[in-house]
Design a protein around this motif. Sequence first.
Motif, mmCIF file in Angstrom:
data_model
loop_
_atom_site.group_PDB
_atom_site.id
_atom_site.type_symbol
_atom_site.label_atom_id
_atom_site.label_comp_id
_atom_site.label_asym_id
_atom_site.label_seq_id
_atom_site.Cartn_x
_atom_site.Cartn_y
_atom_site.Cartn_z
ATOM 1 N N MET B 295 -6.782 -25.201 -3.151
ATOM 2 C CA MET B 295 -6.570 -26.313 -2.219
ATOM 3 C C MET B 295 -5.635 -25.823 -1.117
ATOM 4 O O MET B 295 -4.528 -25.377 -1.406
ATOM 5 C CB MET B 295 -5.916 -27.446 -3.007
ATOM 6 C CG MET B 295 -5.595 -28.667 -2.204
ATOM 7 S SD MET B 295 -7.030 -29.746 -2.041
ATOM 8 C CE MET B 295 -6.649 -30.959 -3.295
ATOM 9 N N CYS B 318 -12.468 -22.725 -0.813
ATOM 10 C CA CYS B 318 -11.584 -23.754 -0.256
ATOM 11 C C CYS B 318 -12.093 -25.131 -0.705
ATOM 12 O O CYS B 318 -13.218 -25.502 -0.391
ATOM 13 C CB CYS B 318 -11.597 -23.647 1.268
ATOM 14 S SG CYS B 318 -10.645 -24.916 2.107
ATOM 15 N N THR B 320 -11.169 -29.302 -0.928
ATOM 16 C CA THR B 320 -10.262 -30.290 -0.352
ATOM 17 C C THR B 320 -10.351 -31.637 -1.039
ATOM 18 O O THR B 320 -9.567 -32.522 -0.731
ATOM 19 C CB THR B 320 -10.549 -30.474 1.159
ATOM 20 O OG1 THR B 320 -11.880 -30.983 1.313
ATOM 21 C CG2 THR B 320 -10.434 -29.153 1.897
ATOM 22 N N GLN B 324 -15.731 -31.632 -4.058
ATOM 23 C CA GLN B 324 -15.907 -30.191 -3.847
ATOM 24 C C GLN B 324 -15.516 -29.405 -5.092
ATOM 25 O O GLN B 324 -16.085 -28.350 -5.382
ATOM 26 C CB GLN B 324 -15.083 -29.739 -2.640
ATOM 27 C CG GLN B 324 -15.597 -30.337 -1.331
ATOM 28 C CD GLN B 324 -14.765 -29.951 -0.121
ATOM 29 O OE1 GLN B 324 -13.700 -29.369 -0.259
ATOM 30 N NE2 GLN B 324 -15.250 -30.295 1.057
ATOM 31 N N GLU B 327 -18.335 -29.605 -7.436
ATOM 32 C CA GLU B 327 -19.400 -28.696 -6.963
ATOM 33 C C GLU B 327 -19.211 -27.280 -7.478
ATOM 34 O O GLU B 327 -20.186 -26.543 -7.654
ATOM 35 C CB GLU B 327 -19.411 -28.640 -5.442
ATOM 36 C CG GLU B 327 -20.301 -29.647 -4.773
ATOM 37 C CD GLU B 327 -20.300 -29.432 -3.264
ATOM 38 O OE1 GLU B 327 -20.773 -28.392 -2.805
ATOM 39 O OE2 GLU B 327 -19.795 -30.326 -2.546
#
Lengths: 412, 412
Positions: B295, B318, B320, B324, B327
């Motif tokens: 993060m 990355c 946030t 995500q 994922e």
Amino acid sequence: MSALERTVDASAAELAAVRPAGSDVDPRACAAAATLGFVSEPGDGVLGRLVAALGAIRTAELLLDDRPAAEVTGEAGEHGAAVSVHEVTAGLQRWRPRRDHAAFARGLAQAARVGARLVLPADPEWPAGVDDLGVHAPLTLWLRGDVASLTRRPSIALVGARAATGYGEHVAVEAAAGLVDRGFCIVSGGAYGIDGTAHRSALASGGTTVAFLAGGVDRFYPVGHEALLARIAETGAVVSEMPCGAAPTRWRFLQRNRLIAATAQATVVLEAGMRSGSLNTAGHAAALGRPLGAMPGPVTSPASAGCHRLLREFDAVCVTDAAQMAELVGAFGSPDAAGPEAGSTAPRAIELLTSDERRVLDALGVRRARTVTELATRSGLGTGAVLGALGALDATGLARRVDDGWVRLRAA
Amino acid sequence: MSALERTVDASAAELAAVRPAGSDVDPRACAAAATLGFVSEPGDGVLGRLVAALGAIRTAELLLDDRPAAEVTGEAGEHGAAVSVHEVTAGLQRWRPRRDHAAFARGLAQAARVGARLVLPADPEWPAGVDDLGVHAPLTLWLRGDVASLTRRPSIALVGARAATGYGEHVAVEAAAGLVDRGFCIVSGGAYGIDGTAHRSALASGGTTVAFLAGGVDRFYPVGHEALLARIAETGAVVSEMPCGAAPTRWRFLQRNRLIAATAQATVVLEAGMRSGSLNTAGHAAALGRPLGAMPGPVTSPASAGCHRLLREFDAVCVTDAAQMAELVGAFGSPDAAGPEAGSTAPRAIELLTSDERRVLDALGVRRARTVTELATRSGLGTGAVLGALGALDATGLARRVDDGWVRLRAA
């Protein structure tokens, strides 16, 4: 006499006035390139293919002389251009309605009045990077300021959102100043927010900075940056591929971004929301294979969401300071560009310990001395391994032998 | 009667008391694994290779029965173990001094007293992920809470620095809550700062969370998290590979990190300075080929510098938000794990325009209608291209035909 020759004759004085001093480029080539730039929009790939095959002079002749599309296509095909009659027909429909000699002359006169210079691919001041755009490369660049500023030193594009936060402005100031210290020219778009802050910081650090505009360089846009752009032109340059008199349109902003990405050796997005135009610049940099950096920010800040997207989806390099930005170029270009500041800090001894040494260090006490046998039991290591580890810890100043065993020393 | 058989006899009741209900694993195997876990430090690769070749029972017999190193090496070699006499000699020197039947029995009794359970690789509750550690996999796990919580659902490790900032705690709360909503178990290290915040948020969201400790599960560490760890054990689990009575040492903290990384399907570092132990967990995740997320945070915050380093140097993704993070697992494991929240938001029509459509849109006015010829000149496109673009803009509601030409409509 061809239409191009008439143009050369009619505008010889104006063209000479806007050319870099000492240039010996054929006046017909200057007139042809200026004319083609005048009638076309940036990044016109059909025009780019014609010029690549026929040269600017012949392309301008065919265009100005009302040659039929089939003839233009045939001649271009003979010289290896991959263009269809359909494409050339559509192209001529785009370009020919814009033939306006009076407007062209006004643009030249205006350029001469504001001291703008016309730079061509044949000129030594032409930034070689833009040729990587291939058939989408600009045919001309118009420039106010120091014509050599585009090529004299390595450059990095610092771009970002107009709607910058205090955080974004802070990092832009630091980035531009740090890169100027490392000898870089700062390239940006002259916009409010991050662009303007990067330009300002570069100027404040005594550096060179170059601004690419979407419209003609006769009119500094945005209006609130007139003074800033004038200062940029004093030591660096304000550049556009559009002739004087051209208005900035959205399309031209997007195409202007490709010039920023292509001119600079690397592009860094400092702060950008999800819809920031600077992501378009980043996309051009990525498409060109140029190193692309993105500065992270708080995930709670929508103003950094675009940077995070570049890190996630576009394989941008996470950069947090000027040294890391310089490394972007160093890794691809000159290996010295990152300078002595870049790279690692000196590691502390405790981080270089082997696992045995670490386990023995854990087993040691600061106050009470422990024997090797005690240390072996506590650490779960054999006595031989403990002795070896103690020797290493002694050498690095982390343990010391005392009368009745070993003690741990506090790390320096 | 071998030493292992004496151990089985002497501790049969205690061992039965700490085994998961309904297990039919051979009591000798339980005693052997518990004994080997008791005499060794976590991640002992020589012991791991012996157990892989000979099984826990035979390895424990050879170790407890004082067989010479050469004999142990020879027998292991016959079963395919790649260990040298030197390694086995050093190993036996590590393990044998720790044979302490009284201490072993005290550990079992303490485990039974606090309701801890001994989980073995043969058990259905064993988290399969740790087997990816190969010869460094744990031989046993000690657990308080729901023994099935380790395997019942997909899990993500959320880790970070003890010295968390308000920003770090905020993102930890959001991440854990969002992942719980998506059905994930939250794995962490029970430490102050990010770990504790992630556990707390998971509990507050009604989720399952698992804490891995460096010392025995009889003593909750850190002391300030006693109540939190007790709450975690009520619905999830508090886990350690060390037996009850074992103190947390730095080595065990580092080895504990490998269990977090191996148990979870993905690891995310939420906030970490340059020296945070969570970077060690990230390193284990990367070494195991597990998806690793980091993060970002402000580059002006040293508390995020470790996360940025992971993005720069360790190819961390990355992330946030929780979608995500989900994922990360979805991309490697179940493709549905990311849930409907993950991925793109609906694109706005204006972002899907072709370059011709965009240029015609630029050329349109909101108030004054413009003819196709005017639009062709303004946009630099041919009339055919303008008409095509107008059709598309009309269809997407961005332009409309009026009496004397076309106008632009404001985007919905």
